[in-house]
Write a protein that holds these residues in place. Structure first.
Motif, short mmCIF file in Angstrom:
data_model
loop_
_atom_site.label_atom_id
_atom_site.label_comp_id
_atom_site.label_asym_id
_atom_site.label_seq_id
_atom_site.Cartn_x
_atom_site.Cartn_y
_atom_site.Cartn_z
N ASP A 282 0.83 -1.21 0.00
CA ASP A 282 0.00 0.00 0.00
C ASP A 282 0.87 1.26 0.00
O ASP A 282 0.55 2.24 -0.68
CB ASP A 282 -0.93 0.01 1.21
N LEU B 77 2.24 1.67 -3.55
CA LEU B 77 1.19 2.14 -4.45
C LEU B 77 0.96 3.65 -4.29
O LEU B 77 0.80 4.38 -5.28
CB LEU B 77 -0.11 1.38 -4.21
N ASP C 202 -2.54 2.38 -9.15
CA ASP C 202 -3.46 1.44 -8.52
C ASP C 202 -2.96 0.00 -8.60
O ASP C 202 -3.60 -0.91 -8.09
CB ASP C 202 -4.85 1.54 -9.13
N ARG C 203 -1.79 -0.20 -9.28
CA ARG C 203 -1.26 -1.56 -9.34
C ARG C 203 0.25 -1.52 -9.56
O ARG C 203 0.79 -0.60 -10.16
CB ARG C 203 -1.92 -2.38 -10.45
N LYS D 298 -3.96 -5.46 -6.84
CA LYS D 298 -2.91 -4.51 -6.45
C LYS D 298 -1.57 -4.84 -7.10
O LYS D 298 -0.72 -3.97 -7.25
CB LYS D 298 -2.76 -4.49 -4.92
#
Length: 309
Positions: free
Chosen positions: A103, A106, A112-113, A143
């Protein structure tokens, strides 16, 4: 383009380890712009780059890359690889840590990936089953597109691959080994055999042996680089000097740079999809790009392979 799983990648991966360290934001943008203009689309970084630099905390390279893709509007045109396990605040490969680190990456990458997510260094305190399950969950959630592995003992690597095959989880599609003309046994042998058996694409790091294989390190040369001491040690070995001599001959035959030849040899080796190389100045970039377009003859490959044995 070459393949890593279903990802199409340029045959030379741009290393992001200098971004936010020896290359500031403006210079990093220039290098990335030039790499993309030459057809490059594959960028390697890590959540820990460059935490060791004064004033940094880790993730600076990811942040620069994220800002670059956002300002250029080209996120869908590039393949971004990053890594987990070495950030000062996110060490190890526990399930909770992998999730939190992903996270964080990202967010810094403004995406988003993650296209290719590497475990940077193995964490023997965590069973491979837990690591693979957590990575599989990230893929299922969207992810992460594909997962990969870097520094790991061969028994743990084999156990990971066998688990994924047996349980039907996401499988590693790439391996990032230490591999170059003066460091061959770090990959060749059982590790490469395992990669071939499971279809892993190799994305070697230290492709230029900390700059030694650029040819700029010679007896008596004074090179201004933070890696100079590490690179110059190869001059103290017979093998290092043999390799330099062979590179000089092939570079002259090809009418190209020594660094180009060293990377072209690496790119021609079994399983290798794209060697990683980094540039901290604009004039260091063309020889790297040229490697993706250079094909060595069988005799030239044999000469280099023999010299580096």
């Amino acid at each position: 383009m070459n393949k890593i799983g279903d990802l199409d990648v340029f045959p030379l991966c741009m290393g992001g380890n200098v971004f936010g360290w020896t290359a500031g934001k403006e210079r990093s943008f220039e290098i990335l712009d030039a790499y993309a203009a030459a057809g490059g689309n594959f960028i390697d970084t890590s959540d820990s780059y460059m935490a060791s630099a004064p004033g940094n905390s880790g993730g600076e390279s990811e942040t620069i890359i994220g800002e670059w893709t956002e300002t250029r509007g080209n996120r869908d045109d590039v393949v971004i690889a990053t890594k987990v396990g070495r950030h000062p605040e996110r060490r190890g490969l526990s399930p909770a840590n992998i999730r939190a680190a992903a996270d964080d990456s990202l967010r810094r990458l403004r995406t988003d990936r993650i296209d290719l997510y590497f475990t940077h260094f193995d964490d023997p305190s965590v069973p491979v089953e837990e690591i693979m399950k957590t990575l599989d969950e990230l893929v299922t959630e969207g992810k992460v597109r594909q997962i990969a592995v870097s520094n790991i003992e061969i028994d743990r690597l084999q156990a990971s691959l066998e688990f994924a095959e047996r349980e039907g989880t996401a499988q590693y599609t790439a391996i990032q080994p230490h591999y170059n003309l003066v460091s061959r046994d770090t990959y060749e042998g059982p590790r490469r055999d395992l990669a071939e058996r499971y279809g892993l694409a190799a994305v070697p790091y230290y492709g230029l042996a900390s700059g030694f294989l650029t040819g700029k390190y010679r007896p008596g040369a004074n090179v201004d680089s933070v890696r100079a001491e590490k690179a110059a040690r190869y001059l103290e070995t017979e093998r290092g000097n043999r390799v330099l001599a062979a590179l000089d001959i092939v570079a002259e035959e090809q009418d190209t740079a020594v660094a180009t030849v060293a990377l072209a040899w690496l790119a021609a080796q079994p399983t290798v999809a794209a060697p990683i190389a980094s540039a901290r100045t604009m004039d260091q970039l063309p020889p790297l790009i040229d490697a993706a377009r250079t094909t060595l003859t069988d005799d030239q490959l044999a000469r280099l392979t023999e010299a580096s044995a």
